[in-house]
Design a protein around this motif. Structure first.
Motif, PDB file in Angstrom:
ATOM      1  N   GLY A  16       0.865  -1.362   0.068  1.00  0.00           N
ATOM      2  CA  GLY A  16      -0.225   0.155   0.002  1.00  0.00           C
ATOM      3  C   GLY A  16       0.895   1.541  -0.157  1.00  0.00           C
ATOM      4  O   GLY A  16       0.439   2.299  -0.515  1.00  0.00           O
ATOM      5  N   GLU A  17       2.168   1.073   0.221  1.00  0.00           N
ATOM      6  CA  GLU A  17       2.883   2.406   0.237  1.00  0.00           C
ATOM      7  C   GLU A  17       3.530   2.724  -1.001  1.00  0.00           C
ATOM      8  O   GLU A  17       3.089   1.928  -1.899  1.00  0.00           O
ATOM      9  N   THR A  18       4.161   3.717  -1.304  1.00  0.00           N
ATOM     10  CA  THR A  18       4.716   4.290  -2.536  1.00  0.00           C
ATOM     11  C   THR A  18       6.105   3.831  -2.238  1.00  0.00           C
ATOM     12  O   THR A  18       6.931   4.330  -1.599  1.00  0.00           O
ATOM     13  N   ALA A  19       6.923   3.137  -3.174  1.00  0.00           N
ATOM     14  CA  ALA A  19       8.146   2.758  -3.370  1.00  0.00           C
ATOM     15  C   ALA A  19       8.628   4.015  -4.457  1.00  0.00           C
ATOM     16  O   ALA A  19       7.990   4.292  -5.658  1.00  0.00           O
ATOM     17  N   ILE A  20       9.886   4.524  -4.197  1.00  0.00           N
ATOM     18  CA  ILE A  20      10.462   5.542  -5.155  1.00  0.00           C
ATOM     19  C   ILE A  20      11.903   4.945  -5.428  1.00  0.00           C
ATOM     20  O   ILE A  20      12.846   4.722  -4.414  1.00  0.00           O
ATOM     21  N   LEU A  21      12.192   4.883  -6.448  1.00  0.00           N
ATOM     22  CA  LEU A  21      13.644   4.191  -6.974  1.00  0.00           C
ATOM     23  C   LEU A  21      14.093   5.355  -8.062  1.00  0.00           C
ATOM     24  O   LEU A  21      13.475   5.834  -8.677  1.00  0.00           O
ATOM     25  N   ASN A  22      15.290   5.534  -7.580  1.00  0.00           N
ATOM     26  CA  ASN A  22      16.165   6.683  -8.291  1.00  0.00           C
ATOM     27  C   ASN A  22      17.095   6.251  -9.215  1.00  0.00           C
ATOM     28  O   ASN A  22      17.778   5.121  -9.114  1.00  0.00           O
ATOM     29  N   CYS A  23      17.416   6.940 -10.156  1.00  0.00           N
ATOM     30  CA  CYS A  23      18.306   6.615 -11.218  1.00  0.00           C
ATOM     31  C   CYS A  23      18.940   8.053 -11.803  1.00  0.00           C
ATOM     32  O   CYS A  23      18.331   9.082 -11.769  1.00  0.00           O
ATOM     33  N   SER A  24      20.243   7.877 -11.900  1.00  0.00           N
ATOM     34  CA  SER A  24      21.224   9.260 -12.523  1.00  0.00           C
ATOM     35  C   SER A  24      22.004   8.622 -13.619  1.00  0.00           C
ATOM     36  O   SER A  24      22.257   7.504 -13.743  1.00  0.00           O
TER      37      SER A  24
END
Lengths: 111, 113
Positions: A16-24
């Protein structure tokens, strides 16, 4: 060496939570950024992609946010489900037949 | 519908032995084809791509070679395996170029001892 970096290396969220995945990335010629989802023992599958002319792309629970100036992207997975538990790869390519994959983020969604 | 097959499913080979891995795409004429290598727990490294029969471009040198003898077939090989060749080999295809959706096969698991 063209590099695509991802963070965090691993991420655990509750259902139910929001997962945030980062990329650069470093190479300013990159103009296409697909995100792939890979389950253990399988080949990756395209999840969602974005071109550098856009700053946002949505597909259901998956949204890419793109900041061209900072050379950064993020993948937001809303209402995370246990079935979303997988490794996610950000990739990048320019106007060639070459693609560079990121280091990957292993996501675990707990019920 | 297009299907992609890879063979063998898995291999255990000795250092110094030869290797041949195959990939076949059915249901799509003149696809772009790609080989990738993935270390256990690691990222994907593009090895080769091919846009037509008989033409293969190398992306990174890993003492491997590739060939495209038929429109629907892509072969990865080496005459002498190294320990560092262990990993997961993935074949993929796309309709035109790399910025079209790439569809990956099930992969071949290789262990070099």
């Amino acid at each position: 060496q063209q590099q695509v970096r991802q963070s965090p290396q691993s991420l655990t969220v509750w259902e139910g939570e929001t997962a945030i995945l980062n990329c650069s990335y470093e190479d300013s010629t990159f103009n296409y950024f697909p995100w792939y989802q890979q389950f253990p023992g399988e080949g990756p599958a395209l999840l969602i992609s974005i071109r550098s002319v856009s700053d946002k792309k949505e597909d259901g629970r998956f949204t890419i946010f793109f900041n061209k100036r900072e050379k950064k992207l993020s993948l937001h997975i809303t209402d995370s489900q246990p079935g979303d538990s997988a490794t996610y790869f950000c990739a990048a390519s320019a106007n060639t037949n070459k693609v560079v994959f990121g280091t990957g983020t292993r996501l675990q969604v707990l019920p | 519908a297009q299907t992609i097959h890879q063979w063998p499913v898995a291999e255990i080979k000795a250092v110094g032995s030869p290797l041949s891995l195959g990939c076949t795409i059915k249901g799509k004429s003149s696809p772009n084809l790609y080989w990738y290598w993935q270390a256990t727990g690691g990222t994907l490294q593009q090895l080769f791509y091919s846009i037509t029969v008989g033409q293969v471009e190398s992306v990174v040198q890993l003492n491997l070679s590739a060939s495209r003898p038929k429109d629907d077939q892509f072969i990865l090989s080496t005459e002498k395996l190294l320990l560092s060749h262990s990993g997961f080999y993935l074949c993929a295809w796309s309709r035109d170029w790399v910025q079209d959706t790439q569809y990956f096969g099930p992969g071949t698991r290789l262990l070099v001892l």
